[in-house]
Scaffold this active site. Structure first.
Site, short mmCIF file in Angstrom:
data_model
loop_
_atom_site.label_atom_id
_atom_site.label_comp_id
_atom_site.label_asym_id
_atom_site.label_seq_id
_atom_site.Cartn_x
_atom_site.Cartn_y
_atom_site.Cartn_z
N HIS A 205 0.86 -1.18 0.00
CA HIS A 205 0.00 0.00 0.00
C HIS A 205 0.89 1.23 0.00
CE1 HIS A 205 -3.21 2.80 1.04
NE2 HIS A 205 -4.04 1.84 0.72
N ASP B 36 -7.79 -5.54 0.16
CA ASP B 36 -8.26 -6.46 -0.90
C ASP B 36 -7.85 -7.90 -0.69
OD1 ASP B 36 -7.62 -3.71 -3.01
OD2 ASP B 36 -9.60 -4.56 -2.57
C1 SDX Z 1 -6.26 -0.25 -2.96
O1 SDX Z 1 -4.66 4.38 -2.26
C2 SDX Z 1 -5.51 3.70 -1.61
O2 SDX Z 1 -5.89 4.03 -0.48
C3 SDX Z 1 -6.06 2.48 -2.31
C4 SDX Z 1 -7.03 1.64 -1.50
C5 SDX Z 1 -8.32 2.38 -1.23
O3 SDX Z 1 -9.00 2.06 -0.24
O4 SDX Z 1 -8.72 3.20 -2.08
O5 SDX Z 1 -6.44 1.31 -0.26
C6 SDX Z 1 -7.41 0.37 -2.23
O6 SDX Z 1 -6.07 0.03 -4.10
C7 SDX Z 1 -5.34 -1.19 -2.20
C8 SDX Z 1 -4.15 -1.69 -3.09
C9 SDX Z 1 -4.64 -2.85 -3.93
N1 SDX Z 1 -3.61 -3.24 -4.91
C10 SDX Z 1 -2.94 -4.41 -4.79
O7 SDX Z 1 -3.07 -5.21 -3.86
C11 SDX Z 1 -2.00 -4.70 -5.96
C12 SDX Z 1 -0.66 -5.21 -5.42
N2 SDX Z 1 -0.02 -4.08 -4.75
C13 SDX Z 1 0.88 -3.27 -5.48
O8 SDX Z 1 0.89 -3.28 -6.83
C14 SDX Z 1 1.43 -2.06 -4.75
O9 SDX Z 1 1.75 -2.44 -3.49
C15 SDX Z 1 0.53 -0.84 -4.70
C16 SDX Z 1 0.03 -0.46 -6.06
C17 SDX Z 1 -0.64 -1.07 -3.81
C18 SDX Z 1 1.36 0.30 -4.12
O10 SDX Z 1 2.36 0.56 -5.04
P1 SDX Z 1 3.55 1.57 -4.69
O11 SDX Z 1 3.33 2.26 -3.40
O12 SDX Z 1 3.77 2.41 -5.91
O13 SDX Z 1 4.76 0.61 -4.45
P2 SDX Z 1 5.81 0.25 -5.57
O14 SDX Z 1 5.08 -0.33 -6.75
O15 SDX Z 1 6.70 1.43 -5.76
O16 SDX Z 1 6.65 -0.95 -4.89
C19 SDX Z 1 7.69 -0.69 -3.97
C20 SDX Z 1 8.49 -1.98 -3.94
C21 SDX Z 1 8.89 -2.46 -5.33
O17 SDX Z 1 10.01 -3.30 -5.13
P3 SDX Z 1 11.50 -2.83 -5.70
O18 SDX Z 1 11.29 -2.33 -7.11
O19 SDX Z 1 11.92 -1.73 -4.76
O20 SDX Z 1 12.36 -4.05 -5.62
O21 SDX Z 1 7.66 -3.03 -3.41
C22 SDX Z 1 7.43 -4.01 -4.42
C23 SDX Z 1 7.76 -3.36 -5.76
O22 SDX Z 1 8.16 -4.34 -6.70
N3 SDX Z 1 6.00 -4.35 -4.33
C24 SDX Z 1 5.52 -5.59 -4.40
C25 SDX Z 1 4.14 -5.48 -4.19
N4 SDX Z 1 3.81 -4.19 -4.01
C26 SDX Z 1 4.98 -3.49 -4.10
N5 SDX Z 1 6.15 -6.77 -4.62
C27 SDX Z 1 5.35 -7.86 -4.62
N6 SDX Z 1 4.01 -7.83 -4.40
C28 SDX Z 1 3.38 -6.67 -4.20
N7 SDX Z 1 2.06 -6.64 -3.99
#
Ligand code: SDX
Length: 390
Positions: A271, A328
């Site tokens: 998140h 989620d």
């Molecule tokens: C919702 O904003 C809100 O409040 C949203 C929400 C709401 O109520 O409206 O809370 C609802 O959308 C919840 C999120 C649902 N999405 C997911 O579950 C999809 C999986 N999660 C991700 O794609 C990610 O964590 C996000 C999109 C939620 C957040 O993305 P960020 O903050 O941009 O984080 P990032 O992509 O920059 O990742 C940082 C690091 C990276 O690793 P490195 O490149 O540094 O090696 O963390 C890793 C990412 O690869 N990473 C994950 C991951 N999420 C981030 N690795 C594996 N699995 C994951 N889920």
């Protein structure tokens, strides 16, 4: 925003949106709607009471709530032309596409009351959106099943009417299951708002152009559809099913996530704001066991989800990146136990989020300081170049 210089950081911070609706402390795992803790609201409130709180800023009196519920009940019917709108869509249309299209179309039935500067017209639009979205959602579900649409039953509560529209049919009476009813009410409350998330920011940005509230929220529904946002609850179930069907161990799957094989992610984890735990995920996880037990449902996908959480939270890769279950991660297992198909999961998220979208649109619209949104950019392209001699 890591790596930004202080100047860039200041540049970004000036763009922050001011709001009095929802407060989140991502490190402490705190979520409050108008100052009330999400835990208290989930335990004691109802979807419509919380909707009133988000929109008006205070809990309603008993008289206000009674009138609000009654007014919404009297606006659940869709215009028959809008009911026929669904006939034009393919039966396999994704319900989220149906939802955004139908909500955009809904506004065209009220062209005499779309003035964004008229408080009475904004109020009746608020009622129409809250009352009709569940009906549109249920019609999208019935359309995908090839089943006849039911008409709303105004003798039922908001949630019970929604359950009947989805699971009732013309051939027999529908009996509401109180376990389903209370669990769904609680899940909807948990989704009602979440400050400046992608879909709410979309609603505010579109609304800042003085687009009407139906068009603004239709845009928000499209933003929510994405698998990185609301679409994640459907993506989690797909992920759990793939792990189960492949026979792959949870440990092996987690290793593939860490290696970013084929760009896979642990859906339902991570998140942008919560860097400790999502308080909603804890509440949903508690509900999952209660609901499945009460329904007498066993689902090994829930066991896989719990094992995934356990393995991930014991692994530095996730801890270092502060990746914890979000709202989620467990919701899909409950929706599935309730009888909803995975393609309806994000639609349920949208029904939950509708009060928040409306509250933010109205806050933006009523703020005299609001100007049309124009996100700033840091230009990193080429400097001026002379046109080449040919
Ligand atoms: C919702 O904003 C809100 O409040 C949203 C929400 C709401 O109520 O409206 O809370 C609802 O959308 C919840 C999120 C649902 N999405 C997911 O579950 C999809 C999986 N999660 C991700 O794609 C990610 O964590 C996000 C999109 C939620 C957040 O993305 P960020 O903050 O941009 O984080 P990032 O992509 O920059 O990742 C940082 C690091 C990276 O690793 P490195 O490149 O540094 O090696 O963390 C890793 C990412 O690869 N990473 C994950 C991951 N999420 C981030 N690795 C594996 N699995 C994951 N889920």
């Amino acid at each position: 925003q890591t790596g930004l210089t202080a100047l860039d950081q200041g540049f970004v911070n000036t763009a922050a949106t001011k709001s009095a609706i929802t407060y989140i402390d991502g490190d402490a795992g705190i979520l409050r709607y108008r100052g009330y803790a999400i835990e208290d609201l989930a335990a004691n409130s109802t979807y419509l009471e919380t909707a009133w709180l988000l929109i008006h800023g205070e809990l309603p009196t008993a008289v206000e709530l009674d009138h609000f519920e009654d007014t919404i009940r009297r606006h659940t019917l869709l215009h028959e032309d809008l009911r026929r709108f669904f006939d034009a869509l393919p039966h396999n249309a994704h319900p989220m596409s149906v939802l955004s299209s139908a909500v955009g179309a809904l506004g065209t039935f009220y062209q005499d009351s779309l003035d964004v500067h008229d408080p009475e017209q904004v109020e009746i639009s608020t009622i129409r959106l809250l009352a009709k979205l569940p009906v549109i959602a249920a019609y999208a579900h019935k359309k995908s099943l090839g089943q006849a649409f039911l008409y709303p039953d105004n003798s039922l509560s908001f949630v019970d009417n929604f359950l009947k529209l989805n699971f009732g049919n013309m051939a027999e009476p529908y009996v509401v299951n109180p376990v389903l009813s209370r669990a769904l009410e609680r899940l909807l409350i948990l989704h009602e708002d979440h400050e400046q998330n992608a879909s709410t920011s979309t609603v505010r940005l579109v609304g800042s152009t003085e687009a009407n509230i139906f068009s603004s929220i239709s845009a928000g529904i499209n933003a929510l559809y994405g698998p990185l946002h609301g679409g994640a609850n459907e993506a989690v179930l797909t992920m759990l099913k793939e792990i189960k069907d492949s026979g792959e161990s949870v440990e092996r799957f987690v290793e593939r996530v860490k290696n970013k094989e084929d760009g896979i992610r642990l859906m339902g984890f991570g998140h942008r704001v919560y860097k400790n735990f999502d308080p909603r995920a804890k509440l949903v996880k508690e509900s999952a066991d209660e609901v499945l037990d009460a329904l007498g449902v066993r689902d090994d996908l829930l066991d896989i989800a719990k094992e995934l959480e356990e393995v991930a939270l014991a692994d530095d890769y996730f801890i270092e990146r502060k990746l914890y279950p979000n709202v989620d991660f467990y919701t899909g297992v409950i929706y599935k136990a309730m009888g909803f198909p995975p393609r309806m999961f994000t639609v349920l998220f949208a029904i939950g989020r509708m009060p928040g979208w409306i509250a933010h649109w109205r806050e933006m619209n009523e703020d005299p300081a609001t100007r049309i949104g124009r996100p700033q950019q840091l230009y990193v392209g080429p400097t001026e170049r002379a046109w080449p001699r040919r």
